[in-house]
Scaffold this motif. Sequence first.
Motif, mmCIF file in Angstrom:
data_model
loop_
_atom_site.group_PDB
_atom_site.id
_atom_site.type_symbol
_atom_site.label_atom_id
_atom_site.label_comp_id
_atom_site.label_asym_id
_atom_site.label_seq_id
_atom_site.Cartn_x
_atom_site.Cartn_y
_atom_site.Cartn_z
ATOM 1 N N ASP A 11 0.840 -1.190 0.000
ATOM 2 C CA ASP A 11 0.000 0.000 0.000
ATOM 3 C C ASP A 11 0.879 1.245 0.000
ATOM 4 O OD1 ASP A 11 -1.884 1.940 0.322
ATOM 5 O OD2 ASP A 11 -2.566 1.292 2.293
ATOM 6 N N GLY A 12 0.877 1.978 -1.127
ATOM 7 C CA GLY A 12 1.693 3.180 -1.228
ATOM 8 C C GLY A 12 1.270 4.284 -0.283
ATOM 9 N N CYS A 13 0.025 4.224 0.202
ATOM 10 C CA CYS A 13 -0.456 5.210 1.177
ATOM 11 C C CYS A 13 -0.209 4.755 2.605
ATOM 12 C CB CYS A 13 -1.944 5.468 0.968
ATOM 13 S SG CYS A 13 -2.341 6.126 -0.666
ATOM 14 N N GLY A 14 0.196 3.480 2.782
ATOM 15 C CA GLY A 14 0.542 2.964 4.104
ATOM 16 C C GLY A 14 -0.609 2.337 4.850
ATOM 17 N N ALA A 43 5.194 9.134 -8.862
ATOM 18 C CA ALA A 43 6.567 9.419 -9.293
ATOM 19 C C ALA A 43 7.278 8.168 -9.766
ATOM 20 C CB ALA A 43 7.343 10.067 -8.141
ATOM 21 N N THR A 44 6.901 6.994 -9.240
ATOM 22 C CA THR A 44 7.481 5.720 -9.650
ATOM 23 C C THR A 44 6.358 4.717 -9.865
ATOM 24 O OG1 THR A 44 7.685 4.813 -7.413
ATOM 25 C CG2 THR A 44 9.497 6.210 -8.206
ATOM 26 N N ASN A 51 -0.945 0.949 -13.245
ATOM 27 C CA ASN A 51 -2.225 0.259 -13.355
ATOM 28 C C ASN A 51 -2.596 -0.286 -11.982
ATOM 29 O OD1 ASN A 51 -2.473 0.323 -16.381
ATOM 30 N ND2 ASN A 51 -0.494 -0.657 -16.122
ATOM 31 N N LYS A 52 -3.519 0.370 -11.307
ATOM 32 C CA LYS A 52 -3.829 0.040 -9.911
ATOM 33 C C LYS A 52 -5.166 -0.678 -9.843
ATOM 34 C CE LYS A 52 -0.214 2.400 -8.543
ATOM 35 N NZ LYS A 52 1.006 1.764 -8.071
#
Length: 219
Positions: A72-75, A150-151, A218-219
Motif C-alpha cells: 500500500d503506497g499510502c501505508g 513518481a514511480t 495500473n492500480k
Amino acid sequence: YWGDANGDGINERNTTTGKNIYLVTSYGAASGANKEIKVEMTRLPPVTVPASLYVEATTTIQGSSTNVLGMDGCGGNDKPGIVTTLPGSVTKNGNPTITGAPVDISYNGTNMDVQAMIDDQKGSANFKYNITTPTTYTGDQGWGTPTPGATQQAPSSCSLHNIVYYNTNGTGIRLSGGVSGCGILIVEGDLEVHGTFSWYGIVLVSDSVTFTGGGGNNK
C-alpha cells in the motif's frame, strides 16, 4: 451491518463489517385513509480486495517489466501481490516482479463470488455498454485520466470516480491505444488489454484476462 464479513465477495447482514442498515418509516394520511411504509436502507459497501490480483484459474505472469505490487503506497493496508484458490497455479515467465505482504503469492485464498461482486456494482454504473461481438476500443473514452505517481510503486491519483460496465454477452472487449479510466471497470466476458492502458481503481472480470504491452500505473 450490510457487508462482506468473511471475505468471499458476497455482502450480507452481519454484526461486525460493512455499512449501517437503517430502518426508515414513512407515514401518510389523506381523506380519512392512512398508509405506513417501512424500508431498510444502506449504502453499498466497498468491493472486497484481497490482493492486487485475485484469480481462480491457472495464471502466467510474464515480461521483465511486469510489476504486481501489493504494498500500500499510502501505508497501513498491505496485501499479497496475488491471491488464488488453486495451489501452484501461478507461474512466472520472463522474470516479472511480484511483491506483497505478508506473502508475495497466497495459494489458500478464500473462494470469492466474483459474479456476486459484479451484480452488486453494475446497477450503479454511469457508463453502460451492451455488445454482442468482440469489440476494440482505443483512445479517450471519457472515463478519466489517472495522474501517475513518481514511480511504478507510488500510488496514482484521480479526481473522478466512474463505474464502467460492459455486458459482452459471452464475447469480450479489447482496450488499447491509450484507453484510461478512474473508478471501477466491470466486464462480464473476456478482457484483453494492450498498449498504454492505465486504470486507477478496481477491475472486475467474470471470465479471462489477457494483459500485454506497456502501461502506466495500473492500480
